[in-house]
Design a protein around this motif. Structure first.
Motif, PDB file in Angstrom:
ATOM      1  N   VAL A   8      -4.118 -10.112  32.530  1.00 41.58           N
ATOM      2  CA  VAL A   8      -3.031  -9.350  31.919  1.00 41.58           C
ATOM      3  C   VAL A   8      -1.698 -10.039  32.182  1.00 41.58           C
ATOM      4  N   TYR A   9      -1.487 -10.487  33.430  1.00 42.62           N
ATOM      5  CA  TYR A   9      -0.246 -11.180  33.768  1.00 42.62           C
ATOM      6  C   TYR A   9      -0.074 -12.428  32.906  1.00 42.62           C
ATOM      7  N   ILE A  10      -1.151 -13.193  32.772  1.00 46.03           N
ATOM      8  CA  ILE A  10      -1.087 -14.433  31.987  1.00 46.03           C
ATOM      9  C   ILE A  10      -0.750 -14.130  30.539  1.00 46.03           C
ATOM     10  N   GLU A  11      -1.352 -13.088  29.984  1.00 43.11           N
ATOM     11  CA  GLU A  11      -1.078 -12.726  28.593  1.00 43.11           C
ATOM     12  C   GLU A  11       0.380 -12.304  28.408  1.00 43.11           C
ATOM     13  N   GLU A  15       3.097 -14.276  26.081  1.00 42.53           N
ATOM     14  CA  GLU A  15       3.879 -13.607  25.042  1.00 42.53           C
ATOM     15  C   GLU A  15       5.368 -13.864  25.240  1.00 42.53           C
ATOM     16  N   LEU A  16       5.825 -13.824  26.481  1.00 46.88           N
ATOM     17  CA  LEU A  16       7.225 -14.115  26.769  1.00 46.88           C
ATOM     18  C   LEU A  16       7.579 -15.531  26.342  1.00 46.88           C
ATOM     19  N   ASN A  17       6.694 -16.460  26.635  1.00 43.78           N
ATOM     20  CA  ASN A  17       6.942 -17.850  26.244  1.00 43.78           C
ATOM     21  C   ASN A  17       6.993 -17.989  24.727  1.00 43.78           C
ATOM     22  N   HIS A  18       6.088 -17.307  24.048  1.00 41.61           N
ATOM     23  CA  HIS A  18       6.053 -17.352  22.581  1.00 41.61           C
ATOM     24  C   HIS A  18       7.368 -16.820  22.007  1.00 41.61           C
ATOM     25  N   ILE A  19       7.834 -15.730  22.555  1.00 42.91           N
ATOM     26  CA  ILE A  19       9.084 -15.131  22.076  1.00 42.91           C
ATOM     27  C   ILE A  19      10.262 -16.075  22.309  1.00 42.91           C
ATOM     28  N   ILE A  20      10.307 -16.659  23.486  1.00 42.62           N
ATOM     29  CA  ILE A  20      11.396 -17.584  23.816  1.00 42.62           C
ATOM     30  C   ILE A  20      11.414 -18.765  22.859  1.00 42.62           C
ATOM     31  N   GLU A  36       8.376  -2.663  23.947  1.00 42.11           N
ATOM     32  CA  GLU A  36       7.996  -3.602  22.883  1.00 42.11           C
ATOM     33  C   GLU A  36       6.918  -4.554  23.369  1.00 42.11           C
ATOM     34  N   LEU A  37       7.073  -5.082  24.584  1.00 40.23           N
ATOM     35  CA  LEU A  37       6.060  -5.977  25.136  1.00 40.23           C
ATOM     36  C   LEU A  37       4.738  -5.242  25.311  1.00 40.23           C
ATOM     37  N   SER A  38       4.806  -4.015  25.762  1.00 39.83           N
ATOM     38  CA  SER A  38       3.601  -3.213  25.952  1.00 39.83           C
ATOM     39  C   SER A  38       2.854  -3.013  24.637  1.00 39.83           C
ATOM     40  N   GLU A  39       3.600  -2.739  23.563  1.00 34.93           N
ATOM     41  CA  GLU A  39       2.977  -2.519  22.246  1.00 34.93           C
ATOM     42  C   GLU A  39       2.416  -3.813  21.671  1.00 34.93           C
ATOM     43  N   ARG A  40       3.141  -4.903  21.828  1.00 30.96           N
ATOM     44  CA  ARG A  40       2.659  -6.191  21.301  1.00 30.96           C
ATOM     45  C   ARG A  40       1.359  -6.623  21.972  1.00 30.96           C
ATOM     46  N   LEU A  41       1.287  -6.379  23.284  1.00 33.14           N
ATOM     47  CA  LEU A  41       0.141  -6.852  24.055  1.00 33.14           C
ATOM     48  C   LEU A  41      -0.965  -5.819  24.183  1.00 33.14           C
ATOM     49  N   ASN A  42      -0.632  -4.582  23.798  1.00 32.86           N
ATOM     50  CA  ASN A  42      -1.590  -3.489  23.946  1.00 32.86           C
ATOM     51  C   ASN A  42      -2.025  -3.324  25.406  1.00 32.86           C
ATOM     52  N   ARG A  45       2.623  -0.205  30.241  1.00 30.36           N
ATOM     53  CA  ARG A  45       3.991  -0.602  30.584  1.00 30.36           C
ATOM     54  C   ARG A  45       4.117  -0.956  32.059  1.00 30.36           C
ATOM     55  N   SER A  46       3.256  -0.379  32.885  1.00 26.89           N
ATOM     56  CA  SER A  46       3.310  -0.685  34.321  1.00 26.89           C
ATOM     57  C   SER A  46       2.953  -2.156  34.563  1.00 26.89           C
ATOM     58  N   SER A  47       1.995  -2.697  33.777  1.00 24.32           N
ATOM     59  CA  SER A  47       1.618  -4.109  33.914  1.00 24.32           C
ATOM     60  C   SER A  47       2.766  -5.011  33.482  1.00 24.32           C
ATOM     61  N   VAL A  48       3.419  -4.614  32.392  1.00 28.33           N
ATOM     62  CA  VAL A  48       4.574  -5.374  31.910  1.00 28.33           C
ATOM     63  C   VAL A  48       5.678  -5.347  32.958  1.00 28.33           C
ATOM     64  N   ARG A  49       5.903  -4.178  33.516  1.00 24.75           N
ATOM     65  CA  ARG A  49       6.972  -4.017  34.505  1.00 24.75           C
ATOM     66  C   ARG A  49       6.720  -4.901  35.724  1.00 24.75           C
ATOM     67  N   GLU A  50       5.461  -4.964  36.175  1.00 27.66           N
ATOM     68  CA  GLU A  50       5.130  -5.781  37.340  1.00 27.66           C
ATOM     69  C   GLU A  50       5.318  -7.263  37.046  1.00 27.66           C
ATOM     70  N   ALA A  51       4.945  -7.695  35.839  1.00 26.41           N
ATOM     71  CA  ALA A  51       5.115  -9.103  35.476  1.00 26.41           C
ATOM     72  C   ALA A  51       6.592  -9.475  35.424  1.00 26.41           C
ATOM     73  N   LEU A  52       7.384  -8.599  34.837  1.00 22.95           N
ATOM     74  CA  LEU A  52       8.824  -8.843  34.762  1.00 22.95           C
ATOM     75  C   LEU A  52       9.458  -8.842  36.152  1.00 22.95           C
TER      76      LEU A  52
END
Length: 221
Positions: A8-11, A15-20, A36-42, A45-52
């Protein structure tokens, strides 16, 4: 962290790299929201928050209350390096990258031998001179090396091929400095560039490909 969490972290980082890359974001620009990241990656949000949060701890991004998350001004270039480290940790990934780059760059070179103009030829010659100056000043000619290869692919006048090449080499730039740091490698690399340039200038596709293949093989470590 479990293997599934790792994925999940890698994905999220992919996605962040793709956006950049796609949005041409740079220092100080705003990243998409957690939602938005949560919806794009399905993913949650907690996983997104931890990665950020991990990227923030590395001082690569910053969260401003009420505004969002931004690429830190001092960390823009380091962000690419960190992203690259995720993709190049395994030998198989590095080998796949090198093999794919070789295929793309050789095809770009074939076209460049037919389509290159004097402006691009002059730029290649200039970059070789600049590489020598950098090395004489004790600096590894990393940027000159990158731009030399990029100019060749630009000279093929195929934008899609160039974009594919850039997406591949953006990761390997991290390894380029390590390659050039080997004893005797900077001088040899510049000599190999001169051989590639001479073949392109003479429109000698066969010799240019031989020289490029040799150079790419010698650049791996």
């Amino acid at each position: 962290m479990s293997s599934q969490q790792d994925k999940v972290y890698i994905e999220i980082i992919r996605e962040l790299n793709h956006i950049i890359q796609e949005d041409e974001l740079t220092n100080g620009d705003k990243l998409p929201s957690e939602r938005e990241l949560s919806e794009r990656l399905n993913v949650g949000r907690s996983s997104v928050r931890e990665a950020l949060r991990s990227l923030e701890l590395l001082d690569l991004i910053e969260t401003r209350r009420g505004e969002g998350t931004f690429i830190k001004s001092i960390g823009g270039h380091r962000l690419v390096e960190v992203l690259a480290s995720f993709f190049l940790r395994e030998k198989k990934a590095r080998n796949d990258l090198a093999e794919t780059r070789k295929i793309v760059e050789i095809e770009g070179l074939r076209l460049a031998c037919e389509r290159i103009d004097q402006t691009k030829l002059d730029k290649l010659a200039f970059l070789i001179v600049q590489s020598k100056i950098s090395w004489e000043n004790g600096e590894f000619p990393v940027e000159e090396d990158y731009l030399f290869h990029k100019t060749i692919v630009e000279a093929c006048h195929n934008r899609l091929l160039l974009n594919i090449w850039i997406s591949l080499v953006e990761y390997s730039k991290v390894a380029l400095r390590e390659s050039l740091s080997r004893e005797g490698r900077p001088e040899q690399s510049i000599l190999e560039h001169e051989q590639i340039y001479a073949a392109i200038k003479n429109r000698d596709e066969k010799q240019a490909i031989i020289a490029l293949k040799t150079h790419l093989e010698n650049s791996r470590f």
